[in-house]
Design a protein around this motif. Sequence first.
Motif, short mmCIF file in Angstrom:
data_model
loop_
_atom_site.label_atom_id
_atom_site.label_comp_id
_atom_site.label_asym_id
_atom_site.label_seq_id
_atom_site.Cartn_x
_atom_site.Cartn_y
_atom_site.Cartn_z
N ALA A 209 0.82 -1.21 0.00
CA ALA A 209 0.00 0.00 0.00
C ALA A 209 0.85 1.26 0.00
O ALA A 209 0.56 2.24 -0.71
N THR A 210 1.94 1.24 0.78
CA THR A 210 2.82 2.41 0.85
C THR A 210 3.50 2.65 -0.49
O THR A 210 3.67 3.80 -0.92
N ALA A 211 3.90 1.58 -1.17
CA ALA A 211 4.53 1.73 -2.48
C ALA A 211 3.57 2.35 -3.48
O ALA A 211 3.98 3.17 -4.32
N LEU A 212 2.30 1.99 -3.41
CA LEU A 212 1.33 2.50 -4.37
C LEU A 212 0.90 3.93 -4.07
O LEU A 212 0.78 4.76 -4.98
N PHE A 213 0.67 4.21 -2.78
CA PHE A 213 0.06 5.50 -2.44
C PHE A 213 1.00 6.46 -1.71
O PHE A 213 0.67 7.62 -1.52
N GLY A 214 2.16 5.99 -1.30
CA GLY A 214 3.06 6.85 -0.54
C GLY A 214 4.41 7.06 -1.18
O GLY A 214 5.34 7.52 -0.52
N SER A 215 4.54 6.74 -2.47
CA SER A 215 5.83 6.88 -3.14
C SER A 215 6.20 8.35 -3.31
O SER A 215 5.34 9.24 -3.27
N ILE A 222 -3.94 8.60 -12.50
CA ILE A 222 -4.59 7.83 -13.55
C ILE A 222 -4.14 6.37 -13.55
O ILE A 222 -4.90 5.46 -13.84
N VAL A 223 -2.87 6.15 -13.19
CA VAL A 223 -2.35 4.77 -13.13
C VAL A 223 -3.07 3.99 -12.04
O VAL A 223 -3.50 2.84 -12.24
N LEU A 224 -3.24 4.60 -10.88
CA LEU A 224 -3.91 3.93 -9.76
C LEU A 224 -5.41 3.81 -10.00
O LEU A 224 -6.02 2.81 -9.61
N HIS A 229 -9.40 0.42 -10.07
CA HIS A 229 -10.82 0.75 -10.33
C HIS A 229 -11.36 1.73 -9.30
O HIS A 229 -12.43 1.53 -8.71
N LEU A 230 -10.58 2.77 -9.07
CA LEU A 230 -10.97 3.82 -8.12
C LEU A 230 -11.22 5.12 -8.88
O LEU A 230 -10.77 5.30 -10.01
N THR A 231 -11.97 6.02 -8.23
CA THR A 231 -12.16 7.34 -8.80
C THR A 231 -10.96 8.22 -8.44
O THR A 231 -10.18 7.89 -7.54
N GLU A 232 -10.83 9.34 -9.14
CA GLU A 232 -9.73 10.25 -8.84
C GLU A 232 -9.82 10.77 -7.41
O GLU A 232 -8.80 10.89 -6.72
N LYS A 233 -11.03 11.03 -6.95
CA LYS A 233 -11.21 11.52 -5.59
C LYS A 233 -10.76 10.47 -4.57
O LYS A 233 -10.12 10.80 -3.56
N GLN A 234 -11.11 9.22 -4.82
CA GLN A 234 -10.72 8.15 -3.90
C GLN A 234 -9.20 8.02 -3.83
O GLN A 234 -8.62 7.87 -2.75
N VAL A 235 -8.54 8.06 -4.99
CA VAL A 235 -7.08 7.96 -5.03
C VAL A 235 -6.46 9.12 -4.27
O VAL A 235 -5.52 8.95 -3.47
N THR A 236 -6.98 10.33 -4.49
CA THR A 236 -6.44 11.52 -3.83
C THR A 236 -6.59 11.40 -2.31
O THR A 236 -5.65 11.71 -1.56
N ASN A 237 -7.73 10.94 -1.86
CA ASN A 237 -7.96 10.80 -0.42
C ASN A 237 -7.03 9.77 0.22
O ASN A 237 -6.51 9.98 1.32
N ILE A 238 -6.82 8.66 -0.49
CA ILE A 238 -5.93 7.63 0.05
C ILE A 238 -4.49 8.14 0.10
O ILE A 238 -3.77 7.94 1.08
N GLN A 240 -3.51 11.18 0.46
CA GLN A 240 -3.39 12.14 1.56
C GLN A 240 -3.20 11.43 2.88
O GLN A 240 -2.44 11.90 3.75
N ALA A 241 -3.84 10.28 3.06
CA ALA A 241 -3.69 9.51 4.29
C ALA A 241 -2.27 8.99 4.46
O ALA A 241 -1.73 8.95 5.57
N PHE A 242 -1.62 8.63 3.35
CA PHE A 242 -0.26 8.11 3.43
C PHE A 242 0.80 9.21 3.52
O PHE A 242 1.89 8.97 3.98
N HIS A 243 0.45 10.40 3.07
CA HIS A 243 1.43 11.49 3.12
C HIS A 243 1.23 12.42 4.31
O HIS A 243 1.99 13.35 4.50
N SER A 244 0.20 12.15 5.11
CA SER A 244 -0.07 13.02 6.26
C SER A 244 0.86 12.69 7.42
O SER A 244 1.43 11.61 7.48
#
Length: 244
Positions: A209-215, A222-224, A229-238, A240-244
């Motif tokens: 998960a960290t490799a995908l969302f916290g790199s 768009i890759v994620l 199969h997520l929306t842009e908003k969902q990817v952005t929110n996830i 943010q959780a890894f970079h907070s």
Amino acid sequence: MRVFVVCTATVCSICIHCDRQPNILNMAAYSHWVCVFWVALISIGAVVGSDPDPLQDFCVAETSVSFFSNGLPCKNPAKVTSADFKSSILSTPGNTSNALGLAVTLAAGSTFPGLNTQGISVARIDLAKGGLVPPHVHPRASEVIFVVKGAQLVGFVDTNNNLFSKTIYAGELFVFPRGLVHYQLSVADGPGFSISSLNSQNPGLSLVATALFGSNPPIPNIVLEKTLHLTEKQVTNIKQAFHS
């Protein structure tokens, strides 16, 4: 003993204990397969190893040196003592007061110098009730875990997307093959811990998960989105959780 190496334009064959030099024409029919066998054997020998074998009895890590190398430099053998081969690093429970309920204490060449060049590392994995070792991979090592206290739901996924999972209890072992995604979840009524052994002094760790969302820099949204199969908003929110 006489050894003949017979070569044509494209293949070579070897004859050991021959009374006379072999006839090239007689060997032509099977020389190709002899050569293929030797190439395959040499190739297998080149890739089956893990860490390279040491070239001396030991190489106690000299951790005060700051230059980079493939492994750690050796301490002067004249200065090595019995204390270099003992460690109590795994005797103290780790602090599991975090979101994952997890603490990992690693004994490797960098933290236990006597392990340097021995091709192994050992870890203590403390888990609170419900604690999780999230899905991850070790690119350079296979892993065997031994549950000392508690119970864990463990599993790994192979390259055909088959899940192999078991609940293991104190005194039991489980193997995570090299490079495959695996996890550990505490299912005991209280805290527990296990001991992990890996066949590399630097097994590497990549949390999925960290490799995908916290790199850093981030993977393009768009890759994620397309991969998961997520929306842009969902990817952005996830993210943010890894970079907070």
